[in-house]
Design a protein around this motif. Structure first.
Motif, PDB file in Angstrom:
ATOM      1  N   SER A   1       0.831  -1.202   0.000  1.00  0.00           N
ATOM      2  CA  SER A   1       0.000   0.000   0.000  1.00  0.00           C
ATOM      3  C   SER A   1       0.869   1.258   0.000  1.00  0.00           C
ATOM      4  O   SER A   1       0.595   2.219  -0.736  1.00  0.00           O
ATOM      5  N   LEU A   2       1.895   1.262   0.816  1.00  0.00           N
ATOM      6  CA  LEU A   2       2.806   2.409   0.858  1.00  0.00           C
ATOM      7  C   LEU A   2       3.495   2.595  -0.485  1.00  0.00           C
ATOM      8  O   LEU A   2       3.588   3.718  -0.995  1.00  0.00           O
ATOM      9  N   SER A   3       3.951   1.518  -1.081  1.00  0.00           N
ATOM     10  CA  SER A   3       4.626   1.590  -2.372  1.00  0.00           C
ATOM     11  C   SER A   3       3.715   2.200  -3.433  1.00  0.00           C
ATOM     12  O   SER A   3       4.133   3.052  -4.228  1.00  0.00           O
ATOM     13  N   GLU A   4       2.465   1.792  -3.436  1.00  0.00           N
ATOM     14  CA  GLU A   4       1.492   2.340  -4.389  1.00  0.00           C
ATOM     15  C   GLU A   4       1.314   3.842  -4.178  1.00  0.00           C
ATOM     16  O   GLU A   4       1.287   4.627  -5.122  1.00  0.00           O
TER      17      GLU A   4
ATOM     18  N   PRO B   1      12.295   6.789  12.369  1.00  0.00           N
ATOM     19  CA  PRO B   1      13.254   6.104  11.501  1.00  0.00           C
ATOM     20  C   PRO B   1      12.662   4.848  10.853  1.00  0.00           C
ATOM     21  O   PRO B   1      13.012   4.501   9.732  1.00  0.00           O
ATOM     22  N   ARG B   2      11.742   4.169  11.541  1.00  0.00           N
ATOM     23  CA  ARG B   2      11.083   2.977  10.961  1.00  0.00           C
ATOM     24  C   ARG B   2      10.289   3.347   9.708  1.00  0.00           C
ATOM     25  O   ARG B   2      10.225   2.574   8.760  1.00  0.00           O
ATOM     26  N   ALA B   3       9.669   4.504   9.716  1.00  0.00           N
ATOM     27  CA  ALA B   3       8.917   4.942   8.545  1.00  0.00           C
ATOM     28  C   ALA B   3       9.853   5.128   7.355  1.00  0.00           C
ATOM     29  O   ALA B   3       9.508   4.768   6.226  1.00  0.00           O
ATOM     30  N   VAL B   4      11.029   5.662   7.605  1.00  0.00           N
ATOM     31  CA  VAL B   4      12.019   5.832   6.534  1.00  0.00           C
ATOM     32  C   VAL B   4      12.464   4.466   6.033  1.00  0.00           C
ATOM     33  O   VAL B   4      12.592   4.241   4.825  1.00  0.00           O
ATOM     34  N   GLU B   5      12.676   3.543   6.959  1.00  0.00           N
ATOM     35  CA  GLU B   5      13.058   2.178   6.575  1.00  0.00           C
ATOM     36  C   GLU B   5      11.988   1.551   5.679  1.00  0.00           C
ATOM     37  O   GLU B   5      12.299   0.869   4.696  1.00  0.00           O
ATOM     38  N   ALA B   6      10.719   1.780   5.996  1.00  0.00           N
ATOM     39  CA  ALA B   6       9.636   1.247   5.175  1.00  0.00           C
ATOM     40  C   ALA B   6       9.704   1.804   3.759  1.00  0.00           C
ATOM     41  O   ALA B   6       9.561   1.063   2.774  1.00  0.00           O
ATOM     42  N   VAL B   7       9.932   3.115   3.639  1.00  0.00           N
ATOM     43  CA  VAL B   7      10.049   3.729   2.318  1.00  0.00           C
ATOM     44  C   VAL B   7      11.250   3.158   1.582  1.00  0.00           C
ATOM     45  O   VAL B   7      11.171   2.829   0.393  1.00  0.00           O
ATOM     46  N   GLU B   8      12.371   2.996   2.262  1.00  0.00           N
ATOM     47  CA  GLU B   8      13.564   2.417   1.635  1.00  0.00           C
ATOM     48  C   GLU B   8      13.274   1.021   1.099  1.00  0.00           C
ATOM     49  O   GLU B   8      13.696   0.675   0.003  1.00  0.00           O
ATOM     50  N   ARG B   9      12.555   0.222   1.867  1.00  0.00           N
ATOM     51  CA  ARG B   9      12.200  -1.130   1.411  1.00  0.00           C
ATOM     52  C   ARG B   9      11.312  -1.078   0.174  1.00  0.00           C
ATOM     53  O   ARG B   9      11.477  -1.877  -0.742  1.00  0.00           O
TER      54      ARG B   9
ATOM     55  N   LEU C   1      11.361   1.227  -2.071  1.00  0.00           N
ATOM     56  CA  LEU C   1      12.180   1.692  -3.188  1.00  0.00           C
ATOM     57  C   LEU C   1      13.112   0.604  -3.714  1.00  0.00           C
ATOM     58  O   LEU C   1      13.592   0.690  -4.840  1.00  0.00           O
ATOM     59  N   GLN C   2      13.371  -0.422  -2.920  1.00  0.00           N
ATOM     60  CA  GLN C   2      14.243  -1.516  -3.337  1.00  0.00           C
ATOM     61  C   GLN C   2      13.508  -2.547  -4.185  1.00  0.00           C
ATOM     62  O   GLN C   2      14.126  -3.386  -4.816  1.00  0.00           O
ATOM     63  N   LYS C   3      12.200  -2.492  -4.204  1.00  0.00           N
ATOM     64  CA  LYS C   3      11.399  -3.485  -4.935  1.00  0.00           C
ATOM     65  C   LYS C   3      11.358  -3.172  -6.428  1.00  0.00           C
ATOM     66  O   LYS C   3      11.268  -2.028  -6.843  1.00  0.00           O
ATOM     67  N   ASP C   4      11.419  -4.228  -7.216  1.00  0.00           N
ATOM     68  CA  ASP C   4      11.253  -4.171  -8.665  1.00  0.00           C
ATOM     69  C   ASP C   4      12.065  -3.033  -9.289  1.00  0.00           C
ATOM     70  O   ASP C   4      13.246  -2.908  -9.061  1.00  0.00           O
ATOM     71  N   THR C   5      11.419  -2.215 -10.085  1.00  0.00           N
ATOM     72  CA  THR C   5      12.105  -1.106 -10.765  1.00  0.00           C
ATOM     73  C   THR C   5      11.884   0.213 -10.036  1.00  0.00           C
ATOM     74  O   THR C   5      12.170   1.274 -10.578  1.00  0.00           O
TER      75      THR C   5
ATOM     76  N   ALA D   1      13.428   1.693  -7.610  1.00  0.00           N
ATOM     77  CA  ALA D   1      14.630   2.506  -7.356  1.00  0.00           C
ATOM     78  C   ALA D   1      14.960   3.375  -8.563  1.00  0.00           C
ATOM     79  O   ALA D   1      15.296   4.553  -8.418  1.00  0.00           O
ATOM     80  N   GLU D   2      14.834   2.807  -9.748  1.00  0.00           N
ATOM     81  CA  GLU D   2      15.132   3.564 -10.963  1.00  0.00           C
ATOM     82  C   GLU D   2      14.114   4.691 -11.179  1.00  0.00           C
ATOM     83  O   GLU D   2      14.473   5.819 -11.487  1.00  0.00           O
ATOM     84  N   VAL D   3      12.841   4.383 -10.982  1.00  0.00           N
ATOM     85  CA  VAL D   3      11.787   5.385 -11.138  1.00  0.00           C
ATOM     86  C   VAL D   3      11.942   6.472 -10.079  1.00  0.00           C
ATOM     87  O   VAL D   3      11.731   7.652 -10.354  1.00  0.00           O
ATOM     88  N   TRP D   4      12.343   6.086  -8.864  1.00  0.00           N
ATOM     89  CA  TRP D   4      12.570   7.047  -7.787  1.00  0.00           C
ATOM     90  C   TRP D   4      13.639   8.050  -8.205  1.00  0.00           C
ATOM     91  O   TRP D   4      13.450   9.259  -8.088  1.00  0.00           O
TER      92      TRP D   4
END
Length: 169
Positions: free
Chosen positions: A45-48, A64-72, A74-78, A80-83
């Motif tokens: 849901s966050l990724s969407e 900091p956990r919220a930032v970790e969630a966003v980082e995770r 951004l690591q999924k699929d493509t 990171a590139e779109v980011w």
């Protein structure tokens, strides 16, 4: 003497937990035992939501956990590139609020510029946000459960009869 620390180990710049290092300087042998476990429940849901910055007026990072969630996310699929190509720039065009300095440094590491880091708690951050934004309607999207922060922001904004359209992580 031995010391039992009931906390998650954290590495500093030297690659060692700062408590273990400091206690060691005084001749104490520290053992760390993690007492809490944590699991991210809403990453899809966050990724969407992160993929659609046009639907939000800004971001609020509550820990900091919220930032970790966003980082995770951004690591999924493509993602990171779109980011790197567009999403980061689109989110940076909006307000990105953080509760404290530790969270701010982590948010800066993923390429976002922050505001509010000196506030230190949810109530002061809510006051800061209200003082900076002409707020029209209320919509707070919370993707990671954090009732203390969301409750404080929601009740503060409701009292002020105005809320931004923000993504609360």
């Amino acid at each position: 003497m031995k010391v039992l620390l009931l906390k998650d180990p954290k590495e500093d710049d030297c690659g060692q937990d700062p408590y273990v290092r400091e206690l060691g300087l005084y001749g104490l042998e520290a053992t760390l035992i993690p007492v809490l476990s944590f699991e991210f429940l809403s990453l899809p849901s966050l990724s969407e939501k992160l993929s659609h910055p046009e639907g939000y007026g800004g971001l609020i990072f509550t820990s900091p956990r919220a930032v970790e969630a966003v980082e995770r996310c951004l690591q999924k699929d493509t993602k990171a590139e779109v980011w790197k190509k567009s999403l980061k720039e689109k989110w940076n065009a909006k307000s990105v609020y953080v509760v404290g300095n530790a969270t701010a440094s982590l948010v800066n590491r993923i390429g976002l510029h922050t505001e509010g880091e000196t506030c230190g708690n949810a109530e002061k951050l809510a006051e800061y946000i209200c003082s900076r934004i002409p707020l029209e309607s209320v919509t707070v999207y919370q993707t990671i459960p954090h009732p203390g922060i969301q409750g404080n922001l929601t009740s503060y904004y409701t009292q002020q009869d105005r809320l931004p359209n923000v993504l609360l992580a």
